[in-house]
Design an enzyme around this catalytic site. Structure first.
Site, short mmCIF file in Angstrom:
data_model
loop_
_atom_site.label_atom_id
_atom_site.label_comp_id
_atom_site.label_asym_id
_atom_site.label_seq_id
_atom_site.Cartn_x
_atom_site.Cartn_y
_atom_site.Cartn_z
N TYR A 176 0.82 -1.29 -0.09
CA TYR A 176 -0.17 0.00 0.04
C TYR A 176 0.92 1.47 0.00
O TYR A 176 0.34 2.15 -0.19
CB TYR A 176 -0.96 0.08 1.31
N HIS A 192 -9.42 -1.96 6.77
CA HIS A 192 -9.31 -3.25 6.08
C HIS A 192 -9.78 -4.39 6.90
O HIS A 192 -9.62 -4.45 8.34
CB HIS A 192 -7.75 -3.51 5.86
N GLY A 193 -10.21 -5.37 6.48
CA GLY A 193 -11.01 -6.55 7.39
C GLY A 193 -9.67 -7.23 8.05
O GLY A 193 -8.78 -7.01 7.68
N GLN A 202 -0.76 -11.34 3.36
CA GLN A 202 -0.80 -9.92 3.54
C GLN A 202 -0.53 -9.60 4.94
O GLN A 202 -0.23 -8.24 5.17
CB GLN A 202 -2.36 -9.49 3.19
N ILE A 219 -17.68 -16.00 3.59
CA ILE A 219 -17.93 -15.38 2.29
C ILE A 219 -16.57 -14.76 1.80
O ILE A 219 -15.86 -13.86 2.32
CB ILE A 219 -19.12 -14.30 2.23
N ASP A 226 3.04 -38.06 -35.01
CA ASP A 226 3.06 -36.83 -35.16
C ASP A 226 3.09 -36.01 -36.31
O ASP A 226 4.24 -35.33 -36.62
CB ASP A 226 3.86 -36.03 -33.83
C1 SPV Z 1 3.96 -30.49 -29.66
O1 SPV Z 1 3.69 -30.73 -28.42
O2 SPV Z 1 3.23 -31.11 -30.36
C2 SPV Z 1 5.03 -29.66 -30.19
C3 SPV Z 1 5.82 -29.45 -29.40
O3 SPV Z 1 4.60 -29.15 -31.22
S1 SPV Z 1 7.23 -30.34 -30.09
O4 SPV Z 1 7.04 -31.88 -29.76
O5 SPV Z 1 8.60 -30.01 -29.17
O6 SPV Z 1 7.32 -30.30 -31.44
MG MG Z 2 3.42 -30.08 -32.27
#
Ligand code: SPV
Ligand code: MG
Length: 433
Positions: free
Chosen positions: A77, A91-92, A100, A127, A206
């Site tokens: 503050y 302040h409460g 705090q 509350i 992937d």
């Molecule tokens: C994912 O998690 O799909 C990413 C990050 O794109 S990596 O796996 O590092 O590409």
């Molecule tokens: Mg990725």
């Protein structure tokens, strides 16, 4: 006689009778000035408020006990007290203990300098905004509110902490889990919809074989039951002509950001050792994709994050910096500098140089291979967002394999029981009330 001045510091996210009590009492002592905690001040000790500063201010300044509202930029503050030199602070009495406590001591000491007094009405029990929020977490955010929340977090917090989520259950974990450290509540700020873990969960590599429509379906499952922001991993975004449709779906679902990597050709996960055949896009062509997203998004709060793969494919710091300039100028809201080194030295050297640029943008880190790095060091080096990109799936998979093996070995389930949660717990995990 001149009316006395009374200072009240408030976060006032969700107003309840506790606040009214305090303001009514304060008003009896004189003209009430409310020091309304900014998002940054609140983020320094808990999650950012549901309502931003302006929205909270409108409510507070219209309460009849309040004369004036000014921002309080820190939990402390002292700055405002020295500015106003109030006769009283109200302040409460709940702040005598907890996070705090120290602030309270400093307030008393400062007030003494001009013989000001601290008034502490009894805290209204049962509350508080935190309690109400717990209830409200069962409610779902409107997509619009959720979209803008990531940008607000980035503007308010030292670092925004995102964890990988591959289904509704992992989304719920991210939404709810927290730990208390040094009297501060630490939690995740949002979810990462990872192409790697979303694909793996569905038994696919992937390499973008999982379509965007399937990815959006997973995302919607998570959005249905969670409240925190989500960052979407869009690989390289696909065809530039298709991007507006992807962005429309993402915004409608309430995603807060799209991360797009600057690669072309058949997708290969960036953490593969062998990156032969992985090619980076021409910077100018990738910039066009960024611009396309900027021009097609409905909300300026929906963020476009450009992911630079120069280090992944073995190119130089110079190449990465050159690309960062171009992507930033094209409209990227943040830059993810990816690396598969064992230490963060590579991304820190990038940050050090990029910080000097007038086109600097907040930086994003994915510490999968350099997992020893602490958040405080990322902060120090200019990073604003950290994505823990795959840990929940990596945790779940061996646990499930072990359980399956245990049942096979023992030809019954009893031995597995010791390492898994009870049926009662799983029933109660998601309640139906
Ligand atoms: C994912 O998690 O799909 C990413 C990050 O794109 S990596 O796996 O590092 O590409
Ligand atoms: Mg990725």
């Amino acid at each position: 006689m001149k009316k006395k001045t009374v200072y009240v510091g408030l976060a006032a996210d969700i107003l309840h009778k506790g606040h009214i009590n305090i303001l009514k009492t304060a008003n009896r002592y004189g003209n009430v000035i409310v020091g309304l905690l900014t998002d940054q001040a609140i983020a320094s000790y808990k999650n950012i408020p549901y309502l931003n500063y302006e929205k909270r201010k409108v409510v507070i300044e219209n309460i009849r006990y309040v004369k004036k509202v000014i921002p309080q930029d820190t939990l402390d503050y002292i700055y405002n007290l020295k500015l106003i030199k109030p006769d009283y602070v109200v302040h409460g009495d709940d702040w005598k203990t907890g996070v705090q406590k120290k602030t309270r001591e400093r307030v008393i000491k400062t007030l003494k300098k001009w013989s000001g007094k601290l008034i502490e009405p009894k805290y209204t029990k049962n509350i508080s905004s935190t309690l109400i929020k717990k209830e409200m977490n069962n409610l779902i955010y409107s997509p619009e509110n959720r979209v803008s929340r990531l940008k607000r977090l980035i503007n308010s917090k030292e670092i925004v902490r995102i964890l990988e989520s591959h289904n509704s259950l992992t989304g719920l974990i991210i939404d709810k889990i927290n730990v208390e450290k040094n009297k501060k509540v630490v939690e995740f700020d949002g979810m990462w919809s990872s192409s790697l873990t979303d694909s793996a969960t569905k038994g696919l590599p992937d390499n973008s074989s999982l379509s965007f429509s399937a990815r959006i379906a997973s995302l919607n499952d998570m959005m249905d039951v969670t409240a925190k922001p989500l960052v979407f991993d869009a690989d390289n975004g696909g065809q530039i002509e298709h991007l507006p449709f992807l962005v429309r779906s993402l915004e409608r679902s309430g995603a807060s950001a799209i991360i797009m990597e600057d690669k072309v050709g058949l997708k290969k996960n960036s953490l593969f050792k062998d990156q032969s055949g992985a090619k980076q896009d021409k910077p100018q062509l990738f910039a066009k994709k960024i611009k396309k997203i900027c021009n097609s998004r409905q909300s300026q709060d929906f963020m476009v994050i450009a992911r630079i793969e120069s280090f992944i494919v073995g190119k130089s710091l110079k190449d990465a910096l050159h690309r960062a300039e171009i992507y930033s100028k094209a409209g990227a809201d943040a830059i993810l500098i990816h690396s598969k080194e064992k230490t963060p030295a590579q991304i820190f050297s990038f940050a050090k140089e990029f910080k000097k640029s007038k086109n600097f943008k907040p930086l994003v880190s994915v510490p999968s291979t350099y997992s020893k790095v602490y958040e405080k060091d990322l902060i120090k080096n200019g990073f604003k967002l950290v994505i823990y990109a795959n840990q929940l799936l990596r945790a779940a998979y061996p646990a499930m394999q072990n359980t399956a093996r245990t049942i096979l070995k023992n030809k019954r389930a009893f031995e597995a029981d010791k390492k898994i949660i009870s049926i009662k717990e799983i029933i109660n995990l998601v309640k139906n009330d």
